[in-house]
Design an enzyme around this catalytic site. Sequence first.
Site, PDB file in Angstrom:
ATOM      1  N   LYS C  97       0.869  -1.167   0.000  1.00 32.97           N
ATOM      2  CA  LYS C  97       0.000   0.000   0.000  1.00 32.97           C
ATOM      3  C   LYS C  97       0.908   1.220   0.000  1.00 32.97           C
ATOM      4  CE  LYS C  97      -2.805   2.820   3.091  1.00 32.97           C
ATOM      5  NZ  LYS C  97      -3.682   2.872   4.289  1.00 32.97           N
ATOM      6  N   GLY C 158      -8.037   8.700  10.000  1.00 29.48           N
ATOM      7  CA  GLY C 158      -8.219   8.687  11.443  1.00 29.48           C
ATOM      8  C   GLY C 158      -9.357   9.543  11.969  1.00 29.48           C
ATOM      9  N   ALA C 184      -9.569   4.931   4.569  1.00 31.67           N
ATOM     10  CA  ALA C 184      -9.496   6.084   5.473  1.00 31.67           C
ATOM     11  C   ALA C 184     -10.812   6.842   5.586  1.00 31.67           C
ATOM     12  CB  ALA C 184      -8.405   7.070   5.069  1.00 31.67           C
ATOM     13  N   GLY C 185     -11.140   7.159   6.799  1.00 29.43           N
ATOM     14  CA  GLY C 185     -12.289   8.015   7.065  1.00 29.43           C
ATOM     15  C   GLY C 185     -13.545   7.273   7.484  1.00 29.43           C
ATOM     16  N   ASN C 206      -9.581   0.787   9.834  1.00 32.20           N
ATOM     17  CA  ASN C 206      -8.647   0.527  10.928  1.00 32.20           C
ATOM     18  C   ASN C 206      -9.093   1.233  12.205  1.00 32.20           C
ATOM     19  OD1 ASN C 206      -6.506   0.136  12.667  1.00 32.20           O
ATOM     20  ND2 ASN C 206      -4.939   0.753  11.241  1.00 32.20           N
ATOM     21  N   THR C 207      -9.022   2.567  12.193  1.00 39.66           N
ATOM     22  CA  THR C 207      -9.298   3.325  13.415  1.00 39.66           C
ATOM     23  C   THR C 207     -10.657   2.977  14.025  1.00 39.66           C
ATOM     24  OG1 THR C 207      -7.999   5.119  12.479  1.00 39.66           O
ATOM     25  CG2 THR C 207      -9.367   5.655  14.374  1.00 39.66           C
TER      26      THR C 207
END
Lengths: 66, 371, 257
Positions: C97, C158, C184-185, C206-207
Amino acid sequence: MELIINGVPNEFAEPLTLQELLILKNLAGQPMVIELNQTIIKRELWNDTKLKNGDQLELLRFVGGG
Amino acid sequence: MSFYELLKKYEPAELQNYLNNSSSQIEKIIPKLTLTELEFLTLLSPKATPFLELMAQNAYLLSLHHFGRNILLYTPLYLADYCVNQCVYCGFNTTNQRKRRQLTLEEVRAEAAAISQTGLKHLLILTGESRKHSSVDYIRDCVKILKEYFTSISIEIYPLETDEYAKLIESGVDGLTIYQEVYHQPTYLELHPAGPKRDYRYRLETPERAAQAGIRTINIGALLGLADWRTEAFYTGLHAQYLLNKFPEIELSLSFPRMRPHSGGYEPTSPVSDQALVQIMLAMRLFLPRAGITISTRESATFRNHLLKLGVTKMSAGSSTVVGGHIDDNSENTGQFEIADQRSVAEIQAAIIKQGYKPIFKDWHPLEDFS
Amino acid sequence: MEDQLIIGGTKLNSRLFLGTGKFASYEQIPAAVAASGAQVVTVALRRVDFETPGENMLEYLPEGTVIMPNTSGARNAAEAVRIARIARESGCGNWIKIEVISDQKYLLPDNQETIEATKILAAEGFIVLPYMCPDLMAAKRMVEAGAAAIMPLGAPIGTNRGLKTEELIKILIAEIELPVIVDAGIGRPSEAATAIELGAAAVLVNTAVATADQPVLMAEAFGEAVRAGRKAFLAGLGGTQTFASASSPLTGFLRSE
């Protein structure tokens, strides 16, 4: 001699191999990737790789990441 | 993949089968942001006809969002009607015994002066295909004169090589209009029995050569009436999308010229009704929301007034298809085809304003001219 | 029904990619991966910290997991390339990535440098998944550069803000033939489902999982949301009526003739 390990200068006595350095640093046997002067050194070669004054080492390992 | 190869993916028989048997629901396709090629085809099918009003409402808003209430006006200027081709549907057909004419550079200037009296700033120049009479150098010389009167000059001439387009662009041409006439290849070969125009693929790839040379706007279309309009419209849409993908910098617009009576007397084999033309226009707007749509004076004043809100962005005005038509009222020459909308530029301007739209005479000015 | 996502020749049954950062402990990771059903998992490379004894995070990943190292920490193409080569040398496959961040304020990816790195690494045989700002022209260049998929952000990394870039992502899905993976997001399972319903090939989360009160339960929720979103996409969403009814007919003139 001086070695730069992960950006930090350290003093070591010569002669020293990569494997001996890891033992000194209590890192022997741990999974990691090592770059010597921006060249990756395969694990099989750690025993035979002699370090010299001014060498730059990057010791890297996988961590969690997104 | 070349567009020629891409076209091969859609055999006419398979398209007909899909047009008549697709089970997809029109009302679900209409509001979508992006349409697949087959969804576009479905909007051209007979089962979409009952949904024309819904398509129109969407097309109206899409057009309003992307283009505002602006209608660009332009007019054609015929430089010459010499032609070596034998398009069976065209008044300029080389076998058609007629008096031919080519404007001298002095006449070009006189035509330019007469047209610019109306306030028009966008010009489309036309010739038949005759490298002997209407050479690239002749066209370039005309463009140099016309640039003194007009801010935008498009060409609707025979297909050129890339370096020839570059030469004309250098002299001030910024737009290309080229109709494939018929995308259905067997019909194309039938209607173009002889002459350089018989080379189907060379004509098909003409817009790409102009784009490679750096042309700014491209207007394409199929001459409606020569073959099944649903599949012809589909191929036109595919062609437009192909060009937009390959040359995203191009300002692309579409024309839907219907066969008009002309001095050759060829009768269209597949007539296109007003309703069919509306369906084509709406399907095209929903498939290609940002493509320009040009409606010429081939269509009647009343019909053009009605079409305005359905997505039109460009209209011709004060047109003559006769070589020398603006300077010589009693010309013995006949035009390429008959004009349906005979209104003057001022009358068309007033009609556009009456509908709450703004006629645009000068859309842009090339930056080079400021230096 | 077989509905697989194929990236770089690898067939994937799960459309959820899971990041392994920010977990309270590595022990949570295998359970989260299992609960989510994710087959592709991201990891990062860092300098060894001499003070804390090392743990091999790769040991926490279930057998058969596709490991996708990221190039986090890279500020330009050259650094990303260097990190990618190190990652491959360490023997965990050839997926990468690309994440190049030259902006430390918003942590937005640098598309220009990312395109450069994609070109170099794809030529070296990597399966390259560039993380990017959703820009059509940049995406087209990444395709040309040899990317295996593109990964536009849904919102700044994040932030858990969701699909703020939805309109741009829709355009990428419509125009780019490679898989589009929203990275992301994404803060909630419903947002992951939305992305997949729109036609995104997968989402990378992830987050939202790692920082939930119960990460394993949240991982499971994301797995289910992504499966539901995919089923909805395949089923074909019902049309929404843009205009209730015509206030003033635009095609009435056709009938009067």
